[in-house]
Structure formats: structure tokens, C-alpha cells
Design an enzyme around this catalytic site. Sequence first.
Site, PDB file in Angstrom:
ATOM      1  N   GLU A  89      13.326  -3.640  -3.878  1.00  0.00           N
ATOM      2  CA  GLU A  89      12.439  -3.803  -5.021  1.00  0.00           C
ATOM      3  C   GLU A  89      13.202  -3.627  -6.330  1.00  0.00           C
ATOM      4  O   GLU A  89      13.057  -4.399  -7.259  1.00  0.00           O
ATOM      5  CB  GLU A  89      11.302  -2.779  -4.918  1.00  0.00           C
ATOM      6  CG  GLU A  89      10.264  -2.910  -6.010  1.00  0.00           C
ATOM      7  CD  GLU A  89       9.034  -2.034  -5.758  1.00  0.00           C
ATOM      8  OE1 GLU A  89       9.093  -1.171  -4.880  1.00  0.00           O
ATOM      9  OE2 GLU A  89       8.033  -2.244  -6.443  1.00  0.00           O
ATOM     10  N   SER A 101       1.343   3.381  -3.318  1.00  0.00           N
ATOM     11  CA  SER A 101       0.820   4.368  -4.273  1.00  0.00           C
ATOM     12  C   SER A 101      -0.580   4.834  -3.899  1.00  0.00           C
ATOM     13  O   SER A 101      -1.367   4.090  -3.319  1.00  0.00           O
ATOM     14  CB  SER A 101       0.777   3.774  -5.677  1.00  0.00           C
ATOM     15  OG  SER A 101       2.069   3.446  -6.111  1.00  0.00           O
ATOM     16  N   GLY A 114       0.832  -1.198   0.000  1.00  0.00           N
ATOM     17  CA  GLY A 114       0.000   0.000   0.000  1.00  0.00           C
ATOM     18  C   GLY A 114       0.868   1.250   0.000  1.00  0.00           C
ATOM     19  O   GLY A 114       0.937   1.964   1.007  1.00  0.00           O
TER      20      GLY A 114
END
Lengths: 292, 378
Positions: B240, B124, B122
Amino acid sequence: MDFRLTEDQQALRRGVRDLLEGRFGREALRAAVDSGGALDRDLWRGLGAAGFFALRLPEEAGGVGLGLPEAVLVFEEAGRALLPGPLVATHLAAGSVPGAAEGDVVVTEVAEGLVPWLDAADVVVGDASGAVPVRSVDPLTPLHRVPLPPPAPGGEETSPEAVLLTAAEQVGSAGRTTAEAVSYARRREQFGQVIGGFQAVKHLCAGMLVRTELARAAVRAASLTVDPVEIAGAKLLADEAATANARDCLQVHGGMGFTWEADVHLHLKRAWVRAGLRLPAARAEEAVAAGL
Amino acid sequence: MDLSCTDEEEEFRARLAAWLAATLPGLPPRPDPLDWPARRAYDCGWQRRLYDAGYADVHWDASPTQRLIFLEETELAGAPYVGANFVGLLHAGPTIAAEGTPAQRARWLPPVLRGDEVWCQGFSEPDAGSDLASLRTKAVRDGDAYVVTGQKIWTSHAEVADWCELLVRTDPDAPSRHRGITWLAMPMDAPGVTVRPLRTLAGSTEFAEVFLDEVRVPVENRVGEENDGWRVTMVTLSFERGTAFVGEVVACRRLLGELARAARKNGTWDDAVLRRRLGRLSAEFQALWRIVQANVSEAQATGGVPGAGGSVFKLHYSHARQELYEAAAAVLGPDALDLGRDWTLDRLSSLSYTIAAGTSQIQRNIVAERILGLPKGR
């Protein structure tokens, strides 16, 4: 696995960079261009004395006893400095052509129907008969053309080592033009700020770094695996990095980049010559495709 | 420079390859890509098998080289992708492992490893995508809980997730918008959480909007300090960009091999332009794999968190992968217009690669500012 440079390799790279800055810095480069591009025999012997050509000969044969990974680092520095002359051919002749290792003898070779530095060379590898001079696009690489021989049965391959070392020079040039573009973008002001703050310019520079890093990783890995397909792929990416980066560097410099005084055209022209002399893109792509 | 592995690492590779060869034939058939509950069950089942065989924690506890070997071997063998466990294993897990308290690590990490719990991201919001720091979802402290209100978007796997790594604004008056942000672990079944699936251009419900209406999240679910969430987030994002796509490079090299076989079979290999295009792509993916090895070597030497080199990798990788599917379309001809083919769905999905995990434009800013030292600007 540790794909970083060892301390010895970092020291070697620093040493070669310092040596070349001392013996062939910007003033020497521009003087060589202005003088019409004759081969500097003193410089050549200096390179020989520093072990440039004998780098991979065993120590008992008077060499430095290093390997292809180290040679790749050294040739990257040569490309960065735009060092002229048939460096790869002479390096590869060390040990077989007397005097090449010491820098007393200049060796060139016939490649892709062209012979660089024919008039300056003492020894030519390959058949240069019928060679006629051409006006070389690169002011620091005189060229002759030879009639293209019929394709040899079984395909006479350019030596993978020659291809790899040429690719390493391209990576050096790509890194240098990236640094020059960034340096210019950090000091040139337009619209009240340095142009390096504009995304349009930043993104050009970022693209240059990405191309360089991709090609550098490919060249260094290929120097360890010595796999002909990986070497062909490395040359392909290194040619792309050197030529495209020179063009982007020119773009970042704007009108200044289009002048003879800026060095960027020298990088572009040398990159074109290197791209054309050993395993040009079409054949490199075919070589990699054949590995699929 | 050394690309070779130690005897111990080669032994790990051999053991893993043997296990994969024995295990993969017994896997159930892959579920319909549009059926999320089935996909969750399949992905968690695969994770459970890895756990039982002792390979589940390779993303966190193994050496980076061992992790590379794991990703290389599983992809080469055509093993299932991490799928629904992507966020838990590759973002939230490493972040909690690096920044969480011992109690938090004990609570959240084992279920991720066992394939019992699925996470989503959660980060963006409708007005805070690439400009992540402008997020507005607010959390107000009320006793031992944060009361969270706002909206998230592009939340992959939200439909089937148990937990959400949630960024919230805890101090709207902070001197900079990068301060005042906090990282929370939010249970997806908490009252006030509404998930509305979004349909992608590929026709699937890959991601969702998540509406948060006075959701109570216990303070003990906060990872890192209050208002220090941006720093924690940067750790997540470096994972990421730095390592999360590593396995996919190997997958691309495998796909390229499949494509070359298909081209030889249907005659398109005789087209020199297309053949050379595949050759170029092969060189690019090989070089991307070498960049991965360089980045991993760097991370291994400097303490584990991947650096800005991840952006260099991601920039080229995401474009090259899109090019791969364009080349595939040229090889496949009419089949490229058949939505029933995996290649066609994957080609559509690949359009997200230059957007997700930071757009290519954002990555170029990162490369230009953090590596090349160009000034921040617009």
C-alpha cells in the site's frame, strides 16, 4: 533500470569517506576553524593526488576517467565532511587550467557577486576587479564582494555542472546533520529517557531524512540525465535539505546546538553560502517553472 | 546508477502507448463521481479492456520496471485510474499472490484481473485506525467456519465490493495484541454483513461503515496461518505504501502541467510568487518520481516487497499533493470555490492523503524507528 549505486560506486564512496576522515576529520575541521580559515595547501595537493580534481579527466590525460554520477558521490562526501575550499571551481578547471587537476593550483570563480577564497586562489574565473573583503558568515569560506555586473544579454548562466556539484555537497551536509541529530537523540536523556523516544524529536528527525532522500534522489538522477531543469530542481531541494536540516539538527541539540563548540553551526553557515553562491532559490524556482 | 530501460522494456512501452492511443478515444464518458454502481461498472470495464489486451496482470507478474512503465504511460495518456479495483489489484491481490495457497490464488486472482470482482479493505475500526493492532472484531472458530462479529470503518468501495480483506481477532488472550490476528477473505453478500455509507466532506459516499453480525466465513478463506495475520498485514501495508501511489505521482506531474497552462492563459503566471511556487512543486514531484525509481530498484534487487522507503515517499507525496491543490486554488481564483469543478472536488479529497494508509504522524514514527533506529516510545 537500476537506480542503486554499483559496487564500484559504493567502493568509491567508501574510499573518499575514509580518505576525508583521515585527512580532514573532526579535529582537523576544528583546527581549521580555530586557525582562522587559511587554505591548507598540503590538503589541497593530497586531494589532487587522490584524484579529486582529475576525477572526470580521461585517463590518457592523466585523469581518473569517471563521470558526473561519480563526481556527485565524491562531492556528497566533501559536503558531509565540511571540506573547505573552492572545490567545485578547481574541479571544473581541471584540464583547462594547468596544475588544477594535480591540486597544485587553486582556482576560484566569481558567482552571484561574491568570490570565495580570493586571497588563497591562484586563478580567478570571471572578473574580480573591485573586489572588497567581507566578514564571511562561514568561518571556513572567506568571501569578497564584487560590484554586480549588469545582466548579460541572453543571461550568463552558471554552469549546470557547477550547480549540480554544489547541490551534491548540500546533500552530503544534509545527510551528516541528520546522522548527528539522530546520534545525539539516542544518547541525550531527559525526563528519564533518551529524547529520541519522544515523538516531537522523532518527527523532526524523520523530516530531516525525508528532505535528504528527496534531494539525494534528485541530485543523483540529475547527474544521469544532465538536464538543466532537473539540475535546477535538484539544487533547490538540496539547498532546502541542507539549510533546514542544519536548523533542525540545532534544535535537537537544544542549547548545546547554539554553541560555537557544536559543529552544527558550521554546516548551517556553509549551507547558506552554497545556497547563495550558485543558482539561489528564486532563480532555481524560475528555471523549473520555465520547464512547465 | 542507471535510469535507462532495456530494449525489451522500451518495446513494451511503445506497444502500450500505441494501444492506449488507439483505445482511449473509444472509452465511454466518465460516470458521475457520486454514482458508485456506475463508477464500479466503468472501472471494471476499463480493467476488462486491460485484461483482453494482455496488460491486466502488470501489477503482479511484470518486473517492477515494467510496472513503472505501465503506470507512467497510462497516467501520461490520461487513462482511467484503477478506481474501484484499487484494493483488489494493489493490496489484496498482491497479498494473496504472495501469501495465498495455489487454490486461493486460482479462486481470487483471475476475477480481479478480469474486472469481475471488486474488493474492499476491512482493516480500520472505530477504535483501531492508526493503532491498527488494537482491533476488536472477533472471529470464533465453529466447525469449518469463523463466526465474525464486530465493526469496520473507512471501508472504501464497500457499497459495491464483492470481497473484503478482513482483519479479525482470533485469539483475544494472545501474549501480544499483534498476535492473535487473522487475515480473512469475506464475501460481502454473506448474511450478517450490513454496509452503511458515510458521507465525506466532499459530499460523496467514498467509504462506509461495515457492521458484522455473526458472519460465517469459511476457514478455507483464511490467507496465511491463524493468528499470523499481522505479518500478512505488514505485507499488504508495504504494498500500500510502497507502490500503490506510484501512478499518482505521474498524475500530479500531468496536473501541474495543466495548471501551468491554465495560469498562462488567465494571467496568474505573471505573478512571480505563484509561478515560483509551481516551479518548486514541479521540482518536488520530479524528485518524488526519482524516489519511486530508487525504491523500485531496491525492491527489484531484494525480492519484490517494498521496504520502509515507501514511508519516506508517502510522507512527502501526500503533503506535496495537498500543496498542489492549494496552488491550483490560487491559479483558479473564483473557480476554486465552484464545487462543479474537478479541481475543487479533488482539493477536498486531497485532505485524506495525510490520513489514509497510515497518517503522516504514523509514517514519521516508522521512518524514525525503522530507518533511523530511534527507540519506540510515545
